[in-house]
Each structure stands twice: as structure tokens, then as C-alpha cells.
Design an enzyme around this catalytic site. Structure first.
Site, short mmCIF file in Angstrom:
data_model
loop_
_atom_site.label_atom_id
_atom_site.label_comp_id
_atom_site.label_asym_id
_atom_site.label_seq_id
_atom_site.Cartn_x
_atom_site.Cartn_y
_atom_site.Cartn_z
N HIS A 25 1.19 0.27 10.28
CA HIS A 25 0.42 -0.97 10.34
C HIS A 25 -0.13 -1.15 11.74
O HIS A 25 0.55 -0.79 12.72
CB HIS A 25 1.31 -2.17 9.97
CG HIS A 25 0.52 -3.37 9.58
ND1 HIS A 25 0.03 -4.26 10.50
CD2 HIS A 25 0.11 -3.80 8.36
CE1 HIS A 25 -0.63 -5.20 9.86
NE2 HIS A 25 -0.60 -4.95 8.57
N ASP A 66 2.51 -2.82 1.09
CA ASP A 66 2.02 -2.06 -0.06
C ASP A 66 3.01 -1.02 -0.56
O ASP A 66 2.82 -0.44 -1.63
CB ASP A 66 0.70 -1.36 0.30
CG ASP A 66 -0.42 -2.37 0.44
OD1 ASP A 66 -0.45 -3.30 -0.37
OD2 ASP A 66 -1.25 -2.23 1.35
N1 ACO Z 1 1.31 8.40 7.59
C1 ACO Z 1 1.32 9.33 8.58
N2 ACO Z 1 0.94 9.12 9.85
C2 ACO Z 1 0.52 7.87 10.15
C3 ACO Z 1 0.48 6.86 9.19
C4 ACO Z 1 0.89 7.14 7.87
N3 ACO Z 1 0.90 6.23 6.92
N4 ACO Z 1 0.02 5.72 9.77
C5 ACO Z 1 -0.22 6.03 11.05
N5 ACO Z 1 0.08 7.33 11.27
C6 ACO Z 1 0.01 8.03 12.56
C7 ACO Z 1 -1.44 8.33 12.96
O1 ACO Z 1 -1.84 9.58 12.45
C8 ACO Z 1 -1.35 8.29 14.44
O2 ACO Z 1 -0.74 9.49 14.89
P1 ACO Z 1 -1.15 10.17 16.31
O3 ACO Z 1 -0.73 9.17 17.35
O4 ACO Z 1 -0.38 11.44 16.35
O5 ACO Z 1 -2.64 10.38 16.24
C9 ACO Z 1 -0.34 7.18 14.73
O6 ACO Z 1 0.50 7.15 13.57
C10 ACO Z 1 -0.99 5.81 14.95
O7 ACO Z 1 -1.74 5.49 13.79
P2 ACO Z 1 -3.23 4.90 13.79
O8 ACO Z 1 -3.97 5.51 12.64
O9 ACO Z 1 -3.82 5.03 15.16
O10 ACO Z 1 -2.89 3.39 13.50
P3 ACO Z 1 -3.92 2.28 13.02
O11 ACO Z 1 -3.38 1.01 13.53
O12 ACO Z 1 -5.32 2.62 13.40
O13 ACO Z 1 -3.82 2.35 11.42
C11 ACO Z 1 -3.10 1.98 9.22
C12 ACO Z 1 -3.03 1.52 10.68
C13 ACO Z 1 -4.57 2.13 8.77
C14 ACO Z 1 -2.43 0.95 8.31
C15 ACO Z 1 -2.37 3.35 9.09
O14 ACO Z 1 -1.03 3.20 9.47
C16 ACO Z 1 -2.47 3.93 7.69
O15 ACO Z 1 -3.47 4.55 7.34
N6 ACO Z 1 -1.42 3.70 6.82
C17 ACO Z 1 -1.47 4.18 5.45
C18 ACO Z 1 -2.31 3.26 4.61
C19 ACO Z 1 -1.63 1.94 4.35
O16 ACO Z 1 -0.49 1.87 3.96
N7 ACO Z 1 -2.40 0.86 4.52
C20 ACO Z 1 -1.94 -0.50 4.24
C21 ACO Z 1 -1.81 -1.30 5.50
S1 ACO Z 1 -1.15 -2.90 5.10
C22 ACO Z 1 -2.47 -3.70 4.45
O17 ACO Z 1 -3.61 -3.48 4.76
C23 ACO Z 1 -2.19 -4.70 3.44
#
Ligand code: ACO
Length: 435
Positions: free
Chosen positions: A312, A370
Site C-alpha cells: 500500500h 483487498d
Molecule cells: N507484490 C510484490 N512486490 C510489491 C508489491 C506486491 N503486491 N507491492 C509493492 N511491491 C514492491 C515494488 O515492486 C517495489 O519494489 P522495489 O523497491 O524493489 O522496486 C516496492 O515494493 C515498493 O512498491 P511501489 O510499487 O513503489 O509502491 P506504490 O506505493 O507505488 O504501490 C500499490 C502501491 C500499487 C498498492 C502496490 O503495492 C501494488 O501494486 N499492490 C498490489 C495491488 C493491490 O493490492 N492494490 C490494492 C491497494 S489497496 C486499494 O487500493 C484499495
């Protein structure tokens, strides 16, 4: 908001330094007010994805991502989920205070008297293919509501804003249920206003005209709790979209349709659907045994695979909604005699393995709302493609509250970000033969 501190910004290119006010809220990080930077220096700030930018001032919802804390108007989500129902939570988000008994009764009557949609709306539905995704149908139909309510679209009029809020809250369950019924080829069910908000919604989704729908109080309460947990979440992508759309003066129905479109994406509300597909997929490939393989894929950046329902932007701790959702999961599976639900077992094992894995620990990736919501919704009887629609239904109140707060601001301005341009400098158009 108080402003007692300031920051000095200096430049290496000869631009004079400038002082920037720092505002303090009642909680949360201070914010540096950069509004005058462009006027004074001719420079923009750069923050794609809003990683360090507060886009507005708000009094509605507060998240402490490090603590894993979520408050609606100051009340912890854990207390609201136990002591209040969804309509009380809606009242709180819209009005700032929890209702008294009289206010609650009055609010419920207002909402439940407006649950029917114009009969003409049926024609919108029949224009869609039966196999259309219900979210596609919902985006269209909610936007279309503005074609029916010309009498209350003066957004500067608080009375009109209130009427639109009630209409949206009241009609969303009906529209979401209609999107489902159309999808499965069953007749639309008219609302039954003597039921509670959530019971009425369940009846419109799962009931048929052929037999009396039996309300199950445990399941209704579970759905109501899901709705409370999803009701608002400060300036997330869909809410910011609603605010941005509304900042141009667009009507609330159009703004909420924009919010629904944004919510649909798998990085946002679409994650509940994507999470269940992910669990199904792991289950098909061998279930718990295959978690190790799946985690390896997630950790391989080239695979493009994410652990859906994890991570998140704001929470760097367990999402408090996910905790409550897991409890709700237990309650629903217990009530339905599904204690051995293989996907729930798989989800719990996958969560445990991920939470012990360095990749997730270092990045502070925890389950978000979620992660378990799909399992609960599926147990309640919702097909996977309806999950994000239920989320949209629940979030409508948050969108309206945030939209209303923005419109009521005396110095509200159209949202108009700028850019760092890296395209071509001016050049001449050549006639086609010379290109
Ligand atoms: N699985 C694997 N790796 C992940 C995940 C995940 N679910 N989420 C983040 N990471 C990793 C990224 O690849 C990144 O790694 P790095 O530092 O090696 O490049 C690091 O963790 C930071 O993640 P970001 O993508 O920079 O975080 P951001 O804040 O931009 O994204 C998000 C947040 C979109 C929710 C992301 O965690 C994600 O895609 N999660 C999966 C989808 C999801 O569950 N979305 C629902 C969110 S809650 C809602 O909207 C109701």
C-alpha cells in the site's frame, strides 16, 4: 490549520531564496506550502504519483500508515465496525458527527425512500452485452444518472448537493444489483425499503421474484461491515479523481462515475478481483505446496507478477481493514459451514509465508483490504466480477463526502497540474513528400 514554522528554499542558479510557510494539521506530517513558488521563481515542483504531495486540506479521514491506523472523523475504524452500521458511518462521513437516534432514523428514511431508479434506466442496461463486465456497466449507468436529475445539479447550492448525495447513496445499491442481474440474465429486483440498507442490497442481488428472500442477519452484518471498511480512505486514486473531476464544476454523478472508472484498476479497487484470480490460480497449480514457486515469481522483477492484495502506498504496517476483514471472513465461513474453505486456508498460509519473507519485510509489504475481501464476498455469494462493484457501492459515500468538502471550500480552484516537458523543441512542419 496552523502556520508557525517556515522553510527556506535556496537555488544554485542565482534565483533568490524564498521562505515557504509550513502548515500543521491536527495530526500527520506538516506540509510545506509551495503555492507561491512558481510565481516567485518561475519553477514548478515535480512529484509524479504524488509521493510527497498533499493535494488538499481535509477533515474527513486520517490514516497513519506506520501505525496502521484509520480514523473516520476521528473515530477508529475498529470501533465503527463494531458499534455502528453502514448508514451511521455514512452520516458521520457526510456530516462530521455520528447521528443521534432521531437523526439516524431521519437519515435512513431519506435514503431508503429514494432507492428506486427511473424506470427508463432499464433501457440503459439492455443496451449492454450480457457478458459486459459489471464495472463497465456501472461506470456508464452512474454517469447516466445526471441525465435524470436536472433539478438538483446546481453544485453551488448546498440543498442540491445534499439531494444528490442522498440520491447517489440510495440508488447505488439498486444500480449495482441491476448490473449483476443483467449479467446473469435474471429479472431486476425492485428495492424493498423496509429492509436495512445492506439487507435490501443483498435481496436485490440474490433474491428472485419466484420466492421470498430469507435475510440472514449474520451475512447482512458481514456485508455491512465490509461496506464500513471501504467507506472512505482519504486521498486515494479514485477519490482524487472525483475531486479533480469535481474541481471543474462537473456534476456529482459524472464525478462519481469518474471515481468508479479509477477504482476499477487492479492497482486500486480491482485488486480484490485480481487477488481472488491469483489465489484460484495457485490453487489450480497445486495449492499450498506451490506457494514457494509463486513467491519466487513475485520476487523476480522480470516476471511482472505481484502478490495482489499486498502492499500500500500509505500503510507500511498491517492495514487495519485487512485485520477486520480476516475476522469477518471467519464469521462468514463459520455461518456458512465453510471452515475448510481451501482458498481461505491458502490465503492464510500465503500471508504467513510472505510476512516472514525478507522481500516483503524489507519493503514493509502487508496485506491490504483487498486481500481477504474477495474470499468474504465470494462466500456471501458474489461472483468475482462483482467484487469491485461492491467496493464502488461502499466507497460512494466517501467520494461524495470528499467532493462536497471540496465544493464547499471558499477558495476552491480547478485542479490543474503542470508538467516537466521533455518532448521536441519547436520545429517546422514539412510537406508530406519531404518527411
Ligand atoms: N507484490 C510484490 N512486490 C510489491 C508489491 C506486491 N503486491 N507491492 C509493492 N511491491 C514492491 C515494488 O515492486 C517495489 O519494489 P522495489 O523497491 O524493489 O522496486 C516496492 O515494493 C515498493 O512498491 P511501489 O510499487 O513503489 O509502491 P506504490 O506505493 O507505488 O504501490 C500499490 C502501491 C500499487 C498498492 C502496490 O503495492 C501494488 O501494486 N499492490 C498490489 C495491488 C493491490 O493490492 N492494490 C490494492 C491497494 S489497496 C486499494 O487500493 C484499495
Amino acid at each position: 490549520m496552523s502556520t508557525q514554522k517556515s522553510a527556506k528554499i535556496t537555488f544554485s542558479d542565482g534565483t533568490p531564496a524564498m521562505d515557504l510557510p509550513i502548515h500543521q494539521g491536527t495530526m500527520g506530517p506538516d506540509v510545506i506550502d509551495i503555492r507561491k513558488i512558481y510565481g516567485a521563481t518561475g519553477k514548478f515542483t515535480f512529484d509524479p504519483g504524488f509521493l510527497s504531495t498533499a493535494s488538499c486540506e481535509s477533515k474527513i479521514t486520517y490514516i497513519d500508515g506506520d501505525k496502521g491506523e484509520l480514523l473516520y472523523r476521528g473515530y477508529p475504524i475498529e470501533q465503527l465496525a463494531v458499534h455502528c452500521d453502514y448508514l451511521e458511518t455514512c452520516y458521520l462521513l457526510l456530516n462530521g458527527e455520528l447521528p443521534t437516534q432521531d437523526q439516524r432514523t431521519d437519515f435512513e428514511q431519506r435514503v431508503m425512500r429514494h432507492t428506486m431508479v427511473h424506470e427508463q434506466m432499464n433501457r440503459f442496461f439492455t443496451g449492454f452485452r450480457r457478458d459486459a463486465h459489471p464495472m463497465a456497466v456501472l461506470v456508464g449507468c452512474v454517469g447516466a444518472l445526471s441525465a435524470f436529475y436536472h433539478d438538483s445539479l446546481d453544485i453551488q447550492n448546498p440543498e442540491h448537493r445534499f439531494i444528490s448525495a442522498i440520491r447517489l447513496l440510495a440508488k447505488m445499491p439498486t444500480l449495482v444489483a441491476m448490473a449483476y442481474k443483467y449479467h446473469v440474465g435474471q429479472p431486476f429486483m425492485y428495492p424493498q425499503n423496509n429492509l436495512s440498507y445492506s439487507a435490501n442490497f443483498m435481496r436485490m442481488v440474490f433474491g428472485t421474484p419466484c420466492e421470498e428472500y430469507q435475510v440472514n442477519d449474520v451475512l447482512v452484518r458481514a456485508l455491512d461491515r465490509i461496506m464500513i471498511l471501504h467507506a472512505d480512505h482519504e486521498q486515494n486514486a479514485s477519490t482524487s479523481t472525483v475531486r479533480l473531476a469535481g474541481s471543474s464544476g462537473a456534476n456529482p454523478f459524472a464525478c462519481i462515475a469518474a471515481g468508479i472508472a479509477t477504482l476499477w484498476g487492479p492497482a486500486h479497487g480491482g485488486a480484490n478481483e485480481a487477488c481472488l484470480f491469483m489465489l484460484d490460480d495457485i490453487q489450480r497449480q497445486g495449492g499450498i505446496e506451490k506457494i514457494g514457486n509463486f513467491i519466487s515469481k513475485v520476487k523476480d522483477k522480470d516476471s511482472g507478477v505481484k502478490l495482489m492484495g499486498f502492499g500500500h502506498r500509505v500503510y507500511k504496517n498491517y492495514d487495519p481493514r485487512a485485520k477486520l476483514m480476516r475476522e469477518t471472513c471467519y464469521e462468514v465461513l463459520d455461518e456458512l459451514g465453510l471452515h475448510d474453505d481451501p482458498l481461505f486456508k491458502l490465503a492464510m498460509k500465503l500471508e504467513q509465508i510472505a510476512l516472514e519473507d525478507d522481500y516483503f519485510v524489507q519493503r514493509k509489504l502487508y496485506p491490504n483490504v483487498d486481500y481477504y475481501s474477495g474470499i468474504v464476498q465470494r462466500a456471501l455469494g458474489f461472483p468475482t466480477e462483482m467484487f469491485t462493484c461492491v467496493f464502488a457501492l461502499a466507497r460512494t459515500v466517501g467520494w461524495i463526502a470528499q467532493w462536497g468538502e471540496m465544493i464547499a471550500e471558499p477558495d476552491q480552484k480547478i485542479g490543474r497540474p503542470r508538467q516537466l516537458f521533455t518532448g521536441s523543441t519547436p520545429r517546422e512542419v514539412k510537406p508530406i513528400a519531404q518527411r
